[in-house]
Design an enzyme around this catalytic site. Sequence first.
Site, PDB file in Angstrom:
ATOM      1  N   ASP A  76      29.399  15.614  50.814  1.00  0.00           N
ATOM      2  CA  ASP A  76      29.995  16.883  50.429  1.00  0.00           C
ATOM      3  C   ASP A  76      31.451  16.992  50.869  1.00  0.00           C
ATOM      4  OD1 ASP A  76      29.433  17.129  53.196  1.00  0.00           O
ATOM      5  OD2 ASP A  76      27.583  18.197  52.777  1.00  0.00           O
TER       6      ASP A  76
ATOM      7  N   ASN B 162      19.261  26.148  59.117  1.00  0.00           N
ATOM      8  CA  ASN B 162      18.509  26.863  58.083  1.00  0.00           C
ATOM      9  C   ASN B 162      17.805  25.913  57.118  1.00  0.00           C
ATOM     10  OD1 ASN B 162      20.637  25.868  56.596  1.00  0.00           O
ATOM     11  ND2 ASN B 162      21.365  27.861  55.866  1.00  0.00           N
TER      12      ASN B 162
ATOM     13  N   HIS C 233      19.198  23.266  55.558  1.00  0.00           N
ATOM     14  CA  HIS C 233      19.988  22.651  54.489  1.00  0.00           C
ATOM     15  C   HIS C 233      20.238  21.170  54.768  1.00  0.00           C
ATOM     16  CE1 HIS C 233      23.706  23.673  56.991  1.00  0.00           C
ATOM     17  NE2 HIS C 233      23.954  22.423  56.650  1.00  0.00           N
TER      18      HIS C 233
ATOM     19  N   GLU D 100      22.020  24.888  50.383  1.00  0.00           N
ATOM     20  CA  GLU D 100      21.523  25.998  51.175  1.00  0.00           C
ATOM     21  C   GLU D 100      20.144  26.443  50.672  1.00  0.00           C
ATOM     22  OE1 GLU D 100      23.002  26.701  53.769  1.00  0.00           O
ATOM     23  OE2 GLU D 100      25.170  26.882  53.601  1.00  0.00           O
TER      24      GLU D 100
END
Length: 261
Positions: A67, A136, A138, A143
């Site tokens: 990313d 979380n 990811h 996400e």
Amino acid sequence: MEVIICSDEQAVGRIAADRIAKVLGRAKAPVLGVATGSTPLTTYSSLAALAAEGKADFTDLRAFALDEYIGLPADDERSYAATIRHTVTEQLGLDPANVHTPDGMADDLDAACAAYETAIQEADGVDVQILGIGANGHIGFNEPTSSLSSRTRVKTLAERTKADNARFFEEGEKVPSHCVTQGLGTIMDARNVVLLAIGANKADALAGAVEGPVSAMCPASVLQFHPHVLVIADDAAASKLTMAEYFRWTDSQRGDLSGAM
């Protein structure tokens, strides 16, 4: 999934590097998927140590990053292109032309995302994809609620992710809100996946990824569908795995046996 629980961060890096190097060593034209953040740093330094000892050769290795932030040029030290340059390209002695990151500065981001997918395909795919996991759940910047079949695309970062990543920026600097990330479907195309988890703040996410139901609310849980996943975690990150003792037992009984990794 194969799950290995280690005593500390250094052990995570050593074991990951050893297993990754073996897979890359078997590939005719090796391709490594690389992640940023603090989690894979001991893996990269351990890979560099293997190369320095003559136990691995990364001369022809090609790499694709997961990313990149939108709006940060590659020469900005806060960009993931710069991070990969320092932690992977320079440390492993790779040819910079063989190391690729998504283009977060493109005028046409959709076209840049499609081009990145094409570049991975033209490299004959990724032999080993290194992943960290967010608090979380990811992976990459996928996400919660991300499509489990998604491809490289533009995403908006969750507030929790921005808060977690603020440590990589100077006080007062704004963390970008948008990124280009490989999709979950893209990640799942890798022939092998190594998921790394370090620290108690990753315990809930890791438990969800390994033992929870497959759900878009925990993007990493999609890895349960992958045939060749190696999870390496330290004791703190593994502290909420209900099957932790079983994983320790199987690891102790493995001997010279291992999965595809």
